[in-house]
Scaffold this motif. Structure first.
Motif, short mmCIF file in Angstrom:
data_model
loop_
_atom_site.label_atom_id
_atom_site.label_comp_id
_atom_site.label_asym_id
_atom_site.label_seq_id
_atom_site.Cartn_x
_atom_site.Cartn_y
_atom_site.Cartn_z
N GLY A 1 40.86 50.24 53.99
CA GLY A 1 39.50 49.78 54.26
C GLY A 1 38.58 49.96 53.07
O GLY A 1 38.99 50.37 51.99
N SER A 2 37.32 49.62 53.30
CA SER A 2 36.33 49.68 52.21
C SER A 2 34.94 49.96 52.77
O SER A 2 34.57 49.44 53.83
N GLU A 3 34.18 50.75 52.05
CA GLU A 3 32.80 51.02 52.43
C GLU A 3 31.93 49.77 52.30
O GLU A 3 30.86 49.67 52.90
N LEU A 4 32.38 48.81 51.48
CA LEU A 4 31.60 47.59 51.26
C LEU A 4 32.03 46.45 52.18
O LEU A 4 31.63 45.31 51.97
N ALA A 5 32.86 46.76 53.19
CA ALA A 5 33.38 45.72 54.07
C ALA A 5 32.24 44.99 54.78
O ALA A 5 31.29 45.60 55.27
N ASP B 1 37.25 45.23 46.18
CA ASP B 1 35.80 45.03 46.33
C ASP B 1 35.26 44.21 45.16
O ASP B 1 34.41 43.33 45.34
N LEU B 2 35.73 44.53 43.97
CA LEU B 2 35.28 43.81 42.78
C LEU B 2 35.68 42.34 42.85
O LEU B 2 34.89 41.45 42.50
N ILE B 3 36.88 42.07 43.33
CA ILE B 3 37.35 40.69 43.46
C ILE B 3 36.49 39.93 44.47
O ILE B 3 36.02 38.82 44.20
N GLU B 4 36.30 40.53 45.65
CA GLU B 4 35.59 39.83 46.73
C GLU B 4 34.11 39.62 46.41
O GLU B 4 33.54 38.59 46.77
N ASN B 5 33.50 40.59 45.75
CA ASN B 5 32.05 40.53 45.55
C ASN B 5 31.61 39.98 44.21
O ASN B 5 30.45 39.59 44.05
N GLN B 6 32.55 39.95 43.23
CA GLN B 6 32.15 39.50 41.90
C GLN B 6 33.13 38.49 41.31
O GLN B 6 32.79 37.35 41.06
N LEU B 7 34.37 38.94 41.08
CA LEU B 7 35.30 38.13 40.29
C LEU B 7 35.63 36.79 40.93
O LEU B 7 35.93 35.82 40.23
N SER B 8 35.60 36.71 42.24
CA SER B 8 35.94 35.46 42.92
C SER B 8 34.84 34.41 42.78
O SER B 8 35.05 33.24 43.12
N PHE C 1 33.50 32.63 40.37
CA PHE C 1 33.55 32.00 39.05
C PHE C 1 32.66 30.75 39.03
O PHE C 1 32.64 30.01 40.02
N PRO C 2 31.88 30.46 37.96
CA PRO C 2 31.81 31.20 36.69
C PRO C 2 30.72 32.28 36.65
O PRO C 2 30.51 32.89 35.61
N ASP C 3 30.04 32.52 37.80
CA ASP C 3 28.97 33.51 37.79
C ASP C 3 29.49 34.92 37.49
O ASP C 3 28.71 35.82 37.18
N CYS C 4 30.81 35.10 37.63
CA CYS C 4 31.39 36.42 37.43
C CYS C 4 31.62 36.77 35.96
O CYS C 4 32.01 37.90 35.65
N MET C 5 31.37 35.83 35.05
CA MET C 5 31.74 36.07 33.66
C MET C 5 31.06 37.30 33.04
O MET C 5 31.70 38.02 32.26
N PRO C 6 29.82 37.62 33.36
CA PRO C 6 29.25 38.88 32.83
C PRO C 6 30.06 40.10 33.27
O PRO C 6 30.26 41.03 32.49
N VAL C 7 30.54 40.09 34.54
CA VAL C 7 31.36 41.21 35.02
C VAL C 7 32.71 41.21 34.32
O VAL C 7 33.21 42.26 33.92
N VAL C 8 33.30 40.03 34.15
CA VAL C 8 34.58 39.93 33.45
C VAL C 8 34.44 40.49 32.04
O VAL C 8 35.27 41.26 31.56
#
Length: 646
Positions: A258-262, A629-636, A638-645
């Motif tokens: 599970g995750s606290e950010l669910a 959590d990083l995938i679901e909230n940021q990396l997925s 794209f392309p808004d995730c590029m700063p995180v990448v």
């Protein structure tokens, strides 16, 4: 004395030779320097490559890998055993050092045969049951997919149950020793989901014995049997402490914990997998009928089912090539919403014998087997019966750590084989014994089993006429085609209509096939009971029918054509020109591989990226929750995730 000992041992030696010869013949390419094409094994090789490179340099596997998800624990992918564990030695001895695939089938046969002898059935009946369990169609399809650990756990399951039965039948020392050994081997297979299902079977069997002991007021046996069973299980778990405890420790940090950010709609809740994600690969409520009729929902995974003269192929040939190339006909239309490797087919003859067994056997085993089968079938419905299965997901300990409810079909697959050999043994002993109590009553019970089987086929016939034979992928295709020109829409509708007709024809042909095998087996059993055919001859012919039935289905999913030369396996990891350019850079960096899209890169991109590079994406069924959590909230995104990448 020695001669008598050899005579009692001879049937078991013959059984082992039969199992060995059949495994060698069925897996013949494995002895010709060929390997089976297994997608999941190839995926694992990509996942583990970084660890093997480290081991080659430092002579030990690392505990952390840089190959996937910007780094994750490597002991969940590949790990050395630092000690010589008994369960691995026993596995090597029992399987005679055979190559992987024949070793699997040989081991499954031996373990089920051992169970059959604990159940005190005739050795020849035990051989029939062992072959039926080993070559049930679910097993070859699992191997083709690369589910090696699942297959190993399925193999050890009967031996584990048999060892517990020895304890419950007051064979204390043998029971404790073998329960310790088989539970160690069962857990060492490293497939917790199958072990979990094994414990469900154990729970039903133990409950049946507890009720019997309480009724007899045999509390001494109750306490001693439970204590020894628990002790044997703990010893087996202790032999796997390194793997078991590290996995237990890791679970809370993985997406399975599970995750606290669910949030609503995500794959996880705060304590485990979400209902939607955990119940991926759920089966329609009538789909478990594939235990009896393999292609009731199209079978899956076998392109040969679409013959050149099929309606679907004809439609594809009559449409523009550019459109035909974009359509991928899938005959499977069940609840999993994806194509499957194949059906969980237990065999028509095995199902017949199991059905009869529920009428001719006493209550020693049949009621707990019936209850376990019924529960597992209901659990296989998953998302299609959310009220009940959702309750289990939230309240059954550990259940929310697993997904794919369809895997639970291993329970009825196994238990129907157990019922079949008990039933066959009863027919064998009752047929030549006119002094048996009330032979007329036995015949009446036997006929009830036949009537019940006939009723099942009537229900199947009603389903045949009531189904619409439409898959979710068909509806999605129609939605995508809504914006296309009218002529294209008409072609797609004709194509889908042809696909539905082919699915319906496949269901009928499969149902008729099962009915004919059942009719032949029932006729042989009837002749034996009526003393018009020697019982042992009838049993042999029924066994041959059962094995032929299964093998004819198995070769459609695991045939010699599925193998490839060992040299060809290197082609799976040939760097592309772009890979070669990146490999020239010796500086520290990570790779985000977008060649197949962001979704594939982040969740299924181990092959081939992780083989060559330090990947930002990858594939692992239990990735770190923090990274998920990083995938679901940021990396997925794209392309808004590029700063995180960056």
């Amino acid at each position: 004395m020695q001669k008598k000992w050899l005579q009692s041992l001879l049937p078991h030696l013959i059984a082992a030779v039969i199992f060995l010869l059949i495994a060698i013949i069925y897996c013949k390419p494995a002895f010709e320097h060929k390997v089976l094409k297994q997608a999941d094994v190839t995926q694992w090789q990509a996942m583990a490559q970084n660890s093997y490179q480290y081991k080659e340099k430092h002579h030990v596997f690392p505990l952390w890998t840089q190959g996937m998800f910007s780094g994750m624990p490597a002991y969940q992918i590949a790990m050395d055993a630092q000690v010589l564990s008994p369960q691995y030695v026993v596995y090597w001895i029992i399987t005679l050092g055979l190559p992987k695939l024949p070793a699997f089938f040989f081991l499954v046969c031996l373990c089920f045969y051992f169970l059959s002898q604990v159940l005190k059935v005739n050795p020849w009946v035990g051989i029939i049951g062992a072959l039926a369990y080993a070559y049930a169609t679910y097993n070859p399809t699992a191997l083709v997919a690369g589910h090696d650990t699942k297959m190993t756990a399925i193999a050890w399951l009967p031996a584990f149950i048999a060892s517990l039965l020895l304890i419950y039948e007051k064979k204390w020392l043998w029971g404790l020793a073998l329960t310790s050994l088989t539970s160690a081997a069962f857990i060492a297979a490293n497939h917790p989901q199958i072990v979990y299902y094994g414990l469900i079977i154990t729970g039903f069997m133990t409950l049946a014995y507890l009720i019997r002991w309480i009724r007899l007021k045999d509390f001494r046996t109750l306490v001693l049997a439970c204590a020894l069973a628990l002790a044997g299980g703990l010893i087996g778990a202790g032999c796997n402490a390194i793997v078991t405890l590290t996995t237990y420790d890791y679970a809370s940090a993985s997406n399975r914990g599970g995750s606290e950010l669910a949030t609503p709609g995500s794959q996880v809740t705060k304590s485990g997998l979400s209902l939607e994600y955990a119940f991926s690969y759920s089966m329609y409520k009538t789909e478990p009928f594939e235990l009896l009729v393999p292609k009731i929902f199209g079978g899956g995974g076998n392109p040969a089912d679409l013959s050149e003269d099929s309606k679907t192929v004809t439609e594809l040939q009559n449409m523009p090539p550019q459109l035909a190339q974009q359509l991928q006909p899938i005959l499977y239309w069940g609840g999993i919403n994806d194509d499957t490797g194949g059906p969980a087919y237990a065999g028509a003859v095995i199902c017949l014998l199991a059905f009869i067994g529920f009428f001719i056997l006493d209550g020693r085993h049949k009621w707990w087997i019936a209850a376990a089968c019924l529960l597992s079938i209901v659990m296989s419905w998953g998302l299609y019966f959310p009220d009940f299965n959702g309750f289990l997901l939230h309240h059954l300990p550990g259940y929310n750590k697993f997904r794919a409810p369809s895997v639970i079909m291993v329970i009825p697959n196994f238990l129907l084989c157990v019922m079949a050999i008990l039933s066959l043994q009863q027919i064998l002993t009752a047929a030549p014994n006119p002094a048996a109590p009330s032979p007329a009553a036995f015949w009446t019970k036997y006929k009830k089993g036949l009537y019940f089987t006939g009723g099942v086929f009537v229900a199947l016939l009603l389903l045949y006429f009531s189904y619409d034979y439409t898959a979710s992928s068909d509806r999605e295709l129609l939605k995508r085609a809504a914006a296309a020109p009218q002529q294209i829409q008409e072609l797609i509708r004709s194509y889908l209509n042809a696909l539905k007709q082919d699915r319906q024809a496949l269901f009928f042909a499969s149902m008729l096939r099962s009915f004919l095998f059942i009719a032949a087996a029932a006729a042989l059993a009837t002749l034996a009971i009526k003393k018009r055919l020697k019982p042992i001859l009838a049993i042999g012919l029924i066994g041959a029918l059962s094995f032929i039935d299964l093998l004819m289905m198995d070769v459609q999913y695991l045939s010699y054509d599925r193998y490839q030369e060992e040299e060809e396996t290197t082609n799976n990891f040939t760097p592309t020109p772009s890979d070669q350019i990146v490999l020239r850079d010796s500086s520290w960096f990570r790779v985000l591989d977008l060649r197949r899209g962001m979704g594939i890169a982040l969740t299924y991109g181990a092959l081939p990226t992780s083989y060559f590079h330090r990947s930002i994406g990858g594939y692992h069924p239990a990735k770190l929750s923090l990274y998920n959590d990083l995938i679901e909230n940021q990396l997925s995104k794209f392309p808004d995730c590029m700063p995180v990448v960056n």
